[in-house]
Design a protein around this motif. Structure first.
Motif, PDB file in Angstrom:
ATOM      1  N   SER A 123       0.863  -1.176   0.000  1.00 14.56           N
ATOM      2  CA  SER A 123       0.000   0.000   0.000  1.00 14.56           C
ATOM      3  C   SER A 123       0.901   1.227   0.000  1.00 14.56           C
ATOM      4  CB  SER A 123      -0.886   0.003   1.249  1.00 14.56           C
ATOM      5  OG  SER A 123      -1.471   1.273   1.439  1.00 14.56           O
ATOM      6  N   THR A 149       1.039   5.617  -0.082  1.00  9.13           N
ATOM      7  CA  THR A 149       0.327   6.884   0.033  1.00  9.13           C
ATOM      8  C   THR A 149       1.000   7.947  -0.833  1.00  9.13           C
ATOM      9  OG1 THR A 149       1.623   7.710   1.904  1.00  9.13           O
ATOM     10  CG2 THR A 149      -0.293   6.347   2.410  1.00  9.13           C
ATOM     11  N   LYS A 182      -5.554  11.704  -6.486  1.00  7.76           N
ATOM     12  CA  LYS A 182      -6.827  11.054  -6.171  1.00  7.76           C
ATOM     13  C   LYS A 182      -7.302  10.196  -7.337  1.00  7.76           C
ATOM     14  CE  LYS A 182      -8.200  14.834  -3.094  1.00  7.76           C
ATOM     15  NZ  LYS A 182      -9.081  15.997  -2.913  1.00  7.76           N
ATOM     16  N   LEU A 197       1.532   5.543  -6.996  1.00  2.40           N
ATOM     17  CA  LEU A 197       0.207   5.102  -6.555  1.00  2.40           C
ATOM     18  C   LEU A 197      -0.326   4.018  -7.480  1.00  2.40           C
ATOM     19  CD1 LEU A 197      -1.484   8.509  -5.610  1.00  2.40           C
ATOM     20  CD2 LEU A 197      -0.588   6.788  -4.064  1.00  2.40           C
ATOM     21  N   SER A 242      -5.512   6.833  -7.495  1.00  4.85           N
ATOM     22  CA  SER A 242      -5.550   6.014  -6.284  1.00  4.85           C
ATOM     23  C   SER A 242      -6.688   4.993  -6.309  1.00  4.85           C
ATOM     24  CB  SER A 242      -5.719   6.912  -5.053  1.00  4.85           C
ATOM     25  OG  SER A 242      -6.998   7.527  -5.074  1.00  4.85           O
ATOM     26  N   GLY A 299      -3.131   2.027  -4.013  1.00  2.00           N
ATOM     27  CA  GLY A 299      -2.710   3.420  -4.007  1.00  2.00           C
ATOM     28  C   GLY A 299      -3.638   4.225  -3.118  1.00  2.00           C
ATOM     29  N   VAL A 300      -3.064   4.962  -2.160  1.00  2.00           N
ATOM     30  CA  VAL A 300      -3.859   5.706  -1.189  1.00  2.00           C
ATOM     31  C   VAL A 300      -3.555   7.196  -1.336  1.00  2.00           C
ATOM     32  CG1 VAL A 300      -4.412   6.017   1.243  1.00  2.00           C
ATOM     33  CG2 VAL A 300      -3.752   3.754   0.402  1.00  2.00           C
ATOM     34  N   ALA A 301      -4.567   7.976  -1.702  1.00  2.00           N
ATOM     35  CA  ALA A 301      -4.388   9.413  -1.889  1.00  2.00           C
ATOM     36  C   ALA A 301      -4.880  10.173  -0.672  1.00  2.00           C
ATOM     37  CB  ALA A 301      -5.129   9.890  -3.133  1.00  2.00           C
TER      38      ALA A 301
END
Length: 888
Positions: A609, A611, A639, A621, A642, A627-629
């Motif tokens: 994972s 960010t 975003k 991402l 993600s 993918g963490v936005a």
């Protein structure tokens, strides 16, 4: 045509003030006049269309054939019941689709684009849908443009417009340009358009078109939205369902052939075979998965994690590496300058009071303020822009500077925007006819482009001793987990180019800032560790600064676990991949390093994972499994790339999302195993009894009823089971792990055989209490109906009670909480009530070929119905005791 008019003409036409923007009242009035700033989406399906879509299934077609055949044969009651089952199934499917659709719409609303606008003199972030003609859009790198706008200000502004023009190279924008009416879209340098992306620089635009009145609104291909696709989980379940369905149909064909050879009634056996085929196929799997996923992701959104792609829920359960940014994610994202250093002094800043600063300190703060795009309101303690830049504005406040007066007396003429390669930003400012360049950035970076320093109030040539003094100051601050930032300046005689701005600078000093760790992060890191998940910090900060925070949070123990981007570059790909699992802190890294780190971790078999919040974070991402936005500081590009968005930018939310993802997957698995167990029980009961020459223990309508009530309601309720508090004590799930791993397959087969065997016994007992056996030929109808009622009620009771045992593979029903899943208790109670109704109402008795049992029969059904639950609980006792022995 707005692009043919001057800025003043456009401002006059739209009746606005670029310096103040619209008032909130005027913006609301224009919103009512022009409507929301959004494109028209696809027309939603009507309830009738959704209902008809539910009937378009080959299993339903089989049932329709059964309806026609039974009507031709005069079995009207059976025809009505089968038709009622079809309609009821379709209604349930529509209800689930509507609920899932509403959940997705709610998520889309939460993930809707945001835009920066100036209203009533204040820059604020608003929903893009509320943008109206006359609004002043603030444009910065990494943000999608929310509406069509005529530029009123631009500074090295570049916009990627391929969505409209097909040109992949970003277009350079210039607010001062005025074009002719024949100018093509791609050459309108004084305008920006909805859905295009700012890739560089900054600017301000006066909104001239919103919603369908934009250039993108004229392109029909843009309108429509994404095609719906099934998740890997749903595809796997679909495949499982079809495989089991083919197997079930094969068994049913075999039953029909056996019945034919035994000389049974063909009409009855046809109905039973068709019904058993339908009852044996878990056609409800896809619908149950959809509803469980939609409920699950809606619940996650309420806990600050918006899932953009449903496959992410499945992948979350397998994550074993969390790569996290430091600033704002592990820390509070509230930077404050606590120290500053010049060659004259090193001082500590006390917040909330006016500090006495030397001339060098005042000039230092002034330089930082004039080299910033951030805003900060002391009254509301809120601002826009990068937290680092906001902290620099607060430094000016702490040193007693009047920022409003300073900004009004200085006019920015040019700027060299920050980028990850240069790691600095420069502005060219005019003050009373004098021109000055201000540059801020990493101190080691500034030392390379500076030739002079201020010492004792005088400008002197930069010497190695000065460099040593700055290096030592930086080291001292970094050891205290402070992030350092330097600033330089130079007077110029005329307007200079961006390249000339960053040459021969005069170094002023540096500041040390801190962003305290979030209080909830350390427990979350520990929870992740217990769950077999390693936390890795990736940051642009200095190595010692990053390590100090990482050690405080329990991420790293030794400085040997930290590495810089420069040190990564010195390693070959092979060497880096072999060593990557040893590192817990990656400092001074660029976005390119992030991609390399993710790929190396994945090459070692990790599920990663990652960010990110910036434009350049998009590749990393996309390279990560998840993918963490960042929802607050994240750019629209981040975003868009993600799988998940954190609405609070908090690391603890990532760990919470993994926990919820594991529980959602676990609930889906429970529902699947439960359905397969129930279906197997029905097949076993029917196949064995018919094979040995008995009458069918269940008729067609009974099988259809069981499939509708006993299977569906508890299965959905299991999918809504509360999370297991110990789920984070387990290791991450292998991505390709089967539903039947960990003994689940044995449980399904064992449970199915047990339920089938108990049903057969109940059928036999229904004969026995009347003095007959199933092998007898001349048996009264009442006796056969009594036996079938016993089998029917026993099968239903076994399945309903067995659903309680499915809540956890090893914990007892009392450990998980007998009444903690109210939905499941409700499904069981409803199922039992419905059973009582159809056996109590004379018309229903006749329709389902049932009869009221005597006391002995009821007692037998209750006892047999509890057997699967009791046996499962005993097996769990054995499993728990064996686990305790193995742990000793």
């Amino acid at each position: 045509m707005w692009f043919t008019k001057s800025i003043d003409e456009v401002v006059a036409d739209l009746d606005t003030n670029p310096a103040q923007g619209l008032s909130e009242e005027e913006a609301l009035a224009r919103l009512q006049k022009y409507g929301p700033n959004k494109l028209k989406g696809k027309k939603k399906k009507s309830i009738l269309q959704m209902f008809l879509a539910q009937l378009q299934d080959w299993l339903i077609y089989v049932l329709f054939v059964a309806v026609v055949i039974t009507m031709v044969m005069g079995e009207y009651v059976d025809s009505i019941i089968i038709l009622a089952v079809i309609i009821l199934n379709a209604i349930l499917g529509v209800a689930q689709e509507v609920k899932a659709g509403n959940a997705i719409e709610a998520l889309q609303k939460m993930a809707a684009p945001r835009a920066l606008v100036r209203r009533s003199g204040t820059v604020k972030e608003v929903d893009a849908e509320t943008i109206v003609p006359g609004d002043i859009l603030i444009l910065d790198a990494g943000r999608y443009i929310a509406a069509d706008a005529r530029l009123v200000e631009s500074a090295n502004l570049q916009v990627e417009e391929s969505a409209l023009t097909g040109e992949s190279v970003p277009s350079t924008k210039d607010a001062a340009q005025i074009h002719t009416s024949e100018t093509p879209l791609g050459d309108r340098d004084n305008s920006v358009f909805m859905s295009t992306l700012v890739t560089y620089g900054r600017g301000e635009g006066l909104v001239v078109g919103t919603g369908m009145h934009t250039e993108v609104g004229n392109i029909a291909s843009i309108i429509g939205g994404e095609e719906e696709s099934k998740t890997p989980l749903e595809i796997r379940l679909d495949h499982l369902g079809k495989t089991l369905g083919k197997l079930a149909i094969g068994i049913c064909v075999l039953i029909f052939v056996v019945a034919l050879l035994q000389g049974r009634d063909l009409t009855e056996m046809f109905l039973i075979s068709v019904s058993l085929a339908v009852a044996s196929i878990p056609e409800g799997l896809a619908a149950i998965v959809a509803i469980v996923l939609s409920i699950g992701v809606t619940g996650m959104s309420k806990r600050n994690a918006i899932i953009r792609r449903l496959p992410a829920v499945e992948t979350l359960g397998s994550v074993n590496i969390i790569c996290s940014d430091k600033t704002g994610t592990l820390t509070q994202n509230k930077m404050k300058v606590v120290k500053y250093f010049t060659l004259k002094e090193e001082a500590t800043i006390e917040h909330g009071t006016t500090n006495t600063g030397t001339d060098e300190a005042i000039l230092l703060a002034k330089a930082f303020i004039l080299c910033s795009d951030a805003t900060y309101d002391k009254q509301t303690e809120s601002g826009t822009g990068d937290p680092t830049e906001i902290a620099l504005l607060m430094l000016g406040d702490d040193l007693g500077l009047d920022r409003d007066e300073l900004l009004s007396g200085n006019r920015r003429l040019n700027e060299f925007a920050f980028d990850s390669d240069r790691k600095r930003m420069s502005t060219l400012v005019e003050e009373e006819g004098n021109y000055t360049v201000y540059t801020k950035g990493a101190i080691d970076n500034l030392l390379n482009i500076s030739t002079h320093v201020i010492e004792g109030g005088q400008i002197v040539e930069l010497t190695p001793a000065h460099k040593q003094a700055y290096a030592e100051a930086t080291e001292r601050m970094s050891a205290q987990a402070l992030r350092t930032l330097g600033v330089a300046y130079k007077p110029v005689s005329t307007v200079v180019s961006t390249e000339e701005m960053e040459q021969d600078l005069i170094l002023l000093g540096l500041v040390g800032m801190i962003d305290p760790p979030r209080a909830e992060v350390k427990p979350s890191v520990e929870m992740a560790h217990q769950a077999g998940i390693t936390t890795v910090m990736i940051t642009g900060d200095h190595k010692h600064t990053a390590f100090a925070i990482a050690r405080e949070l329990g991420i790293a123990e030794s400085i040997d676990q930290a590495i810089t981007g420069q040190e990564v570059d010195e390693l070959t790909e092979e060497a880096f991949e072999q060593r990557v699992n040893n590192f817990r802190v990656f400092a001074r890294v660029s976005p390119e390093h992030k991609v390399r780190i993710v790929r190396a971790l994945r090459e070692q078999g990790n599920i990663v994972s990652m960010t990110g919040d910036g434009v350049n974070d998009a590749p990393s991402l996309q390279a990560a499994d998840i993918g963490v936005a960042m929802g607050i500081t994240g750019t629209d590009v981040a975003k868009g790339a993600s799988d998940m968005i954190l609405t609070d930018d908090n690391f603890a939310t990532i760990v919470s999302a993994i926990e919820q993802g594991r529980n959602i997957y676990s609930n889906i698995r429970k529902a699947v195993i439960f359905l397969l167990t129930c279906n197997l029980g029905e097949v076993v009961a029917m196949f064995i009894t018919l094979l040995i020459g008995w009458q069918a223990p269940l008729v067609a309508t009974q099988l259809l009823w069981i499939n509708l009530v006993t299977d569906s309601l508890p299965a959905v309720a299991l999918g809504m089971d509360p999370g297991d508090p110990d789920v984070m004590k387990e290791k991450p799930r292998t991505p390709n792990e089967s539903f039947f791993a960990g003994g689940a397959g044995i449980r399904a087969i064992g449970g199915g055989i047990l339920i089938g065997a108990l049903t057969i016994f109940a059928f036999w007992y229904g004969y026995y209490e009347h003095g007959f056996t199933p092998f007898d030929e001349a048996v009264p109808v009442e006796t056969l109906e009594n036996a079938r009622t016993m089998a029917f009620l026993t099968l239903v009771a076994c399945q309903l009670n067995y659903s309680l045992a499915m809540r956890h593979p090893s914990k007892s029903i009392f450990q998980v909480g007998l009444f903690s899943n109210k939905y499941l208790i409700g499904a069981i109670v409803l199922g039992l009530l419905l059973q009582h109704l159809i056996i109590s109402i004379p018309f229903m008795q006749e329709a389902f070929s049932l009869r009221m049992l005597d006391l002995e029969g009821w007692v037998t059904v209750v006892i047999l119905g509890l057997v699967p639950l009791l046996i499962n609980e005993l097996v769990k006792v054995y499993l728990r005791s064996r686990k305790r022995v193995s742990e000793v």
